[in-house]
Write an enzyme that holds these catalytic residues in place. Structure first.
Site, short mmCIF file in Angstrom:
data_model
loop_
_atom_site.label_atom_id
_atom_site.label_comp_id
_atom_site.label_asym_id
_atom_site.label_seq_id
_atom_site.Cartn_x
_atom_site.Cartn_y
_atom_site.Cartn_z
N LYS A 22 27.53 43.37 45.43
CA LYS A 22 28.54 43.47 46.49
C LYS A 22 29.75 44.26 46.02
O LYS A 22 30.26 45.14 46.73
CB LYS A 22 28.98 42.07 46.92
CG LYS A 22 30.04 42.10 48.02
CD LYS A 22 30.75 40.77 48.19
CE LYS A 22 31.87 40.65 47.19
NZ LYS A 22 33.09 40.02 47.70
N ASN A 23 30.23 43.95 44.82
CA ASN A 23 31.46 44.58 44.34
C ASN A 23 31.27 46.05 43.96
O ASN A 23 32.26 46.76 43.74
CB ASN A 23 32.02 43.81 43.15
CG ASN A 23 32.59 42.46 43.57
OD1 ASN A 23 32.91 42.25 44.74
ND2 ASN A 23 32.71 41.54 42.62
N ARG A 93 39.64 41.75 51.76
CA ARG A 93 40.63 42.52 51.03
C ARG A 93 40.11 43.87 50.57
O ARG A 93 40.88 44.82 50.40
CB ARG A 93 41.10 41.72 49.80
CG ARG A 93 42.02 40.57 50.15
CD ARG A 93 42.52 39.86 48.92
NE ARG A 93 43.42 38.76 49.28
CZ ARG A 93 44.74 38.90 49.37
NH1 ARG A 93 45.30 40.06 49.14
NH2 ARG A 93 45.49 37.87 49.69
N CYS A 117 39.73 36.11 50.80
CA CYS A 117 39.78 34.79 50.17
C CYS A 117 41.20 34.46 49.71
O CYS A 117 41.89 35.30 49.15
CB CYS A 117 38.85 34.73 48.96
SG CYS A 117 37.12 34.54 49.38
N ARG A 122 46.99 39.18 45.47
CA ARG A 122 46.34 40.42 45.04
C ARG A 122 47.05 41.58 45.73
O ARG A 122 46.57 42.13 46.71
CB ARG A 122 44.84 40.38 45.38
CG ARG A 122 44.10 39.39 44.52
CD ARG A 122 42.61 39.44 44.73
NE ARG A 122 42.22 38.69 45.90
CZ ARG A 122 40.95 38.50 46.27
NH1 ARG A 122 39.99 39.02 45.57
NH2 ARG A 122 40.67 37.81 47.34
N ASP A 306 35.19 35.86 38.25
CA ASP A 306 34.23 35.50 39.29
C ASP A 306 33.15 34.53 38.80
O ASP A 306 32.31 34.08 39.60
CB ASP A 306 33.56 36.75 39.86
CG ASP A 306 34.43 37.45 40.90
OD1 ASP A 306 35.47 36.90 41.27
OD2 ASP A 306 34.05 38.56 41.33
N ARG A 398 29.48 35.85 52.31
CA ARG A 398 30.19 37.09 52.01
C ARG A 398 29.66 37.73 50.74
O ARG A 398 29.81 38.95 50.56
CB ARG A 398 31.69 36.82 51.86
CG ARG A 398 32.43 36.47 53.15
CD ARG A 398 33.92 36.33 52.91
NE ARG A 398 34.41 37.50 52.19
CZ ARG A 398 35.12 37.45 51.05
NH1 ARG A 398 35.42 36.27 50.52
NH2 ARG A 398 35.53 38.55 50.47
#
Length: 430
Positions: A22-23, A93, A117, A122, A306, A398
């Site tokens: 995902k990232n 975000r 989240c 951030r 994470d 997500r």
């Protein structure tokens, strides 16, 4: 609002494949805005954040074709708007990642301040400062970042705090800037390297991705091409921890062991036996109760924030007492209160959790507060005695593709319950 129902069922056993990261996928999808020709992206994970990003790209006018294998073709040749609206950006975000590509290609962008989240502050100041250093004029009005630049100029920019999305945004912006951009104290995560590979496939000139100094030589125009998204190291780590917490033995395919050196080392300290070869990692806990391990989060290649919540859950079952120190986000221990509902013995002291392992946790109704906290509660439910019901699992959707199906393949008794459904006694996975 869906829920997960889990009945503790002993060790996880079996073999599954890991999804695309995902990232890595989110900045790569944003990067397709840089390209005036069709660009193909493979191994796209099927996640809520991906759906949101595709909706956002579609709002700009990007034409998207997505096949049943989650291979995507994005055509951003002709966009109809350069505004990222609040109703989409507020849920994620990572939406801030469209700012750099839009600004550098079209000379303007209007992006809502992001949401996502609630795990701590951030700020987007590093994104804005970096773009200003490249010559952008930026104002924040009515909750929107409004940016203009005839053409961005190459610049040297030092991040005073390491920022993954900040590095990604400025790296994308620099690909079409006039001159050379040098990013110092840049993030080193594998997802940064994957983005650099994608941009290079478009014709960008990038050196140093994966180190703390990245150099980008701007070009006049990028072109079409293709890229396959790398494997999800956090999904991999989450399944490894789930196996360790349940005393299990699992094999994970289509992953990248080198991304997880810090996590694997900590799992070995718990007593797990881990072997890796090629794109496969195998963990065997041999039915043993894990030993507690101290953890301190830090930027890559150190222990990832994470994975912090998952190790709090693991330590809750472990022999001994451990400290888990969070140095990245100041509000990332909201899962602790939910674990305490299951009988965990955890004391919070500022940014440190002191976890005293107990022999047994007991299933209970709990609530997910963010993405990785959701995974933490799933791990706790798998290893606990009795039935656990996890509410607000939209957070989980997500970032984890088909997590209940994958866990069911490993023998877990887990099922998804639609909102308002009263759980029945679980007799198997669905």
């Amino acid at each position: 609002m869906d829920k997960l129902n889990i009945v503790g069922n002993g060790p996880l056993r079996g073999e599954i494949s890991i999804s695309g990261a995902k990232n890595a996928a989110l900045p790569i999808l944003a990067a397709t805005l840089l390209c005036p020709e069709p660009f193909t992206v493979s191994n796209v994970p099927h996640l809520r954040d991906i759906t949101t990003t595709l909706e956002l790209l579609g709002r700009f006018g990007t034409r998207i074709e997505l096949d049943e294998n989650m291979t995507l073709v994005a055509d951003s040749a002709s966009l109809t708007t350069l505004q990222a609206p609040y109703e989409l950006v507020r849920t994620m975000r990572a939406s801030i990642l469209v700012l750099g590509p839009l600004l550098t290609r079209f000379g303007e962008a209007e992006v809502s301040l992001p949401g996502g989240c609630a795990i701590g502050s951030r700020p987007v100041n590093l994104h804005i400062q970096g773009l200003k250093a490249m010559g952008a004029h930026i104002e924040i009005e009515d909750g929107y970042i409004k940016a203009h630049a005839k053409r961005l100029k190459g610049a040297r920019f030092l991040f005073d705090v390491i920022s993954v999305t900040g590095t990604e945004n400025l790296m994308m912006a620099a690909t079409l800037a006039d001159g050379v951009t040098v990013l110092e104290n840049a993030a080193r995560e594998p997802e940064i390297t994957d983005l650099a590979r994608c941009l290079t496939a478009m014709g960008a000139r990038i050196k140093g991705a994966g180190t703390d100094t990245i150099t980008i030589e701007g070009v006049e125009k990028l072109h079409g091409g293709s890229h396959t998204i790398t494997s999800d190291r956090i999904e991999t780590g989450t399944f490894l921890v789930a196996a360790a917490a349940t005393g299990g033995h699992i094999r994970l395919r289509r992953t990248e062991p080198s991304y997880l050196d810090a996590v694997i080392e900590k799992l070995r300290e718990t007593g797990a036996i881990i072997h890796s070869e090629g794109d496969v990692i195998e963990i065997d806990m041999r039915g043993k109760r894990p030993k507690s391990v101290n953890v301190t989060t830090a930027p890559y290649p150190a222990f990832p924030t994470d994975m912090q919540a998952q190790f709090v859950a693991l330590n809750a079952f472990a022999q001994g007492t451990a400290t888990v120190k969070e140095t990245i986000f100041e509000n990332r221990f909201m899962h602790v209160q939910e674990l305490q509902r299951m009988g965990a013995d955890i004391e919070l002291q500022g940014n440190t959790a002191i976890v005293r392992g107990v022999e047994v946790l007991h299933g209970a109704p709990v609530m997910a507060t963010d993405l990785r906290a959701s995974a933490c509660l799933v791990i706790a439910g798998l290893a606990a005695q009795g039935e656990t019901e996890i509410d607000r699992i939209y957070h989980l959707d997500r970032g984890y593709e088909c997590i209940e199906e994958k866990l069911a393949q490993l023998g877990a008794k887990i099922r998804r319950l639609p909102a308002g459904t009263r759980p029945q006694k679980c007799t198997g996975a669905s």
